[in-house]
Design an enzyme around this catalytic site. Structure first.
Site, PDB file in Angstrom:
ATOM      1  CG  ASN A   9      -1.717   1.201   1.461  1.00  0.00           C
ATOM      2  OD1 ASN A   9      -1.807   2.040   0.565  1.00  0.00           O
ATOM      3  ND2 ASN A   9      -2.322   1.325   2.638  1.00  0.00           N
ATOM      4  CD1 TRP A  10       3.402   0.851  -2.719  1.00  0.00           C
ATOM      5  CD2 TRP A  10       3.448   1.850  -4.722  1.00  0.00           C
ATOM      6  NE1 TRP A  10       4.034  -0.003  -3.599  1.00  0.00           N
ATOM      7  CE2 TRP A  10       4.069   0.585  -4.843  1.00  0.00           C
ATOM      8  CE3 TRP A  10       3.363   2.651  -5.863  1.00  0.00           C
ATOM      9  CZ2 TRP A  10       4.602   0.121  -6.048  1.00  0.00           C
ATOM     10  CZ3 TRP A  10       3.879   2.197  -7.059  1.00  0.00           C
ATOM     11  CH2 TRP A  10       4.505   0.943  -7.153  1.00  0.00           C
ATOM     12  CE  LYS A  11      -0.141   3.214   4.738  1.00  0.00           C
ATOM     13  NZ  LYS A  11       0.034   3.320   6.182  1.00  0.00           N
ATOM     14  CG  HIS A  95      -5.718   1.927   5.273  1.00  0.00           C
ATOM     15  ND1 HIS A  95      -5.271   2.881   6.151  1.00  0.00           N
ATOM     16  CD2 HIS A  95      -4.723   1.018   5.151  1.00  0.00           C
ATOM     17  CE1 HIS A  95      -4.037   2.572   6.533  1.00  0.00           C
ATOM     18  NE2 HIS A  95      -3.680   1.443   5.940  1.00  0.00           N
ATOM     19  CD  GLU A  97      -2.770   5.487   6.862  1.00  0.00           C
ATOM     20  OE1 GLU A  97      -2.769   5.498   5.616  1.00  0.00           O
ATOM     21  OE2 GLU A  97      -1.831   4.978   7.518  1.00  0.00           O
ATOM     22  CD  GLU A 167      -3.434  -2.514   7.414  1.00  0.00           C
ATOM     23  OE1 GLU A 167      -2.291  -2.656   6.988  1.00  0.00           O
ATOM     24  OE2 GLU A 167      -4.147  -1.543   7.122  1.00  0.00           O
ATOM     25  N   GLY A 173       2.603   2.146  10.794  1.00  0.00           N
ATOM     26  CA  GLY A 173       3.559   3.235  10.645  1.00  0.00           C
ATOM     27  C   GLY A 173       4.290   3.599  11.936  1.00  0.00           C
ATOM     28  CB  SER A 213       5.313  -1.937  11.905  1.00  0.00           C
ATOM     29  OG  SER A 213       4.917  -0.607  12.179  1.00  0.00           O
ATOM     30  N   GLY A 234       2.881  -1.169   4.291  1.00  0.00           N
ATOM     31  CA  GLY A 234       2.951   0.248   3.947  1.00  0.00           C
ATOM     32  C   GLY A 234       4.387   0.661   3.674  1.00  0.00           C
ATOM     33  N   GLY A 235       5.043   1.221   4.692  1.00  0.00           N
ATOM     34  CA  GLY A 235       6.383   1.792   4.536  1.00  0.00           C
ATOM     35  C   GLY A 235       7.373   0.889   3.822  1.00  0.00           C
TER      36      GLY A 235
END
Ligand code: PGA
Length: 266
Positions: A9-11, A95, A97, A167, A173, A213, A234-235
């Site tokens: 997930n590149w956000k 998600h 966010e 999640e 993150g 993470s 993500g990251g």
């Protein structure tokens, strides 16, 4: 039995050219690894270019959100047929966010899931508790409301096209991963909810990803849990090497992990 699915997930990251560069590098690293499903979820602006870049590879395309109407006066929204047209097979829905910053609710998640399914897009439905909810013992109640709200009204056939991503919000993150035991406990709880709502057979076929993470260093121990069927990353998905290492840890092949390490290290 269940094929692990690893999604990046590149956000809100990557221009079109950066997205194509990352995709091209990733393709080279995981080209031979077809035992797992691999998905990348670039921002809307890069979907079409990444779709071209993954053509003929084992990588699938996801969007990060979708609106439930097909078309009309809904400024700023993107519909399921538009995502299909851009080359998507999957779409991330709900998600944390989106829930936290953009007012996503179980009800809007459910409408989006149905819209996606109507166009043959596989929803990746995200669920997860916040730290305060975990601390007061509400984890299961929150997960139950996210799951039952998200899949409300879906047939067993519809459900079998869905992926669930657990999640925990406190792990996203933050560098704080759930322990493998904490992840397994919730994944098992989710499978139990789906067993009650559908059947053991249907529940046993659903891919339940863990997210929060996930890194090359912790992917293998998470994957070793019986109900952890992949990861939403993500990251660590923003660099080809780290994402490829995670993909290969889920590939259950130690020699592949060593191979990719050799490929990455030189
Ligand atoms: P993270 O994000 O891997 O950076 O924690 C996961 C996610 O939000 O899907």
């Amino acid at each position: 039995m269940r094929t692990p699915i690893i999604a990046g997930n590149w956000k809100l990251n990557k221009t079109i050219s950066e997205a194509v560069t990352l995709t091209t590098a990733l393709k080279a690293l995981i080209a031979d690894d077809t035992d797992v499903g691999v998905i990348v979820a670039p921002p809307f602006t890069a979907l079409s270019a990444v779709s071209d870049a993954i053509a003929g590879s084992n990588i699938h395309l996801a969007a990060q959100d979708v609106y439930w109407e097909d078309s009309g006066a809904f400024t700023g929204e993107i519909s399921a047929p538009m995502l299909k047209d851009a080359g998507c097979d999957y779409v991330i829905i709900g998600h944390s966010e989106r829930r936290q910053y953009f007012g996503e609710t179980n009800d809007s998640v459910n409408q989006k899931v149905k819209a996606a399914l109507a166009y043959n897009l596989k929803p990746i439905i995200c669920v997860g508790e916040q730290l305060e909810e975990r601390e007061v013992g509400q984890t299961e109640a929150v997960i139950e409301s996210h799951i039952t709200g998200g899949v409300a009204g879906l047939s067993a056939a519809d459900l079998s096209s869905c992926v669930i991503a657990y999640e925990p919000v406190w792990a996203i993150g933050t560098g704080k991963t759930a322990t493998p035991a904490q992840a397994q406990e919730v994944h098992n709880f989710i499978r139990g909810l789906l067993t009650k709502a559908y059947s053991a057979e249907v529940a046993s076929q659903i891919c339940i990803q863990y997210g929060g993470s996930v890194k090359p260093e912790n992917a293998a121990e998470l994957m070793a849990q019986p109900d952890v069927d992949g990861a939403l990353v993500g990251g660590a998905s923003l660099e080809a090497e780290s994402f490829a290492k995670i993909v290969l840890s889920f590939n259950h092949q130690l020699d592949s992990v060593i191979n990719v390490k050799a490929r990455v290290d030189g």
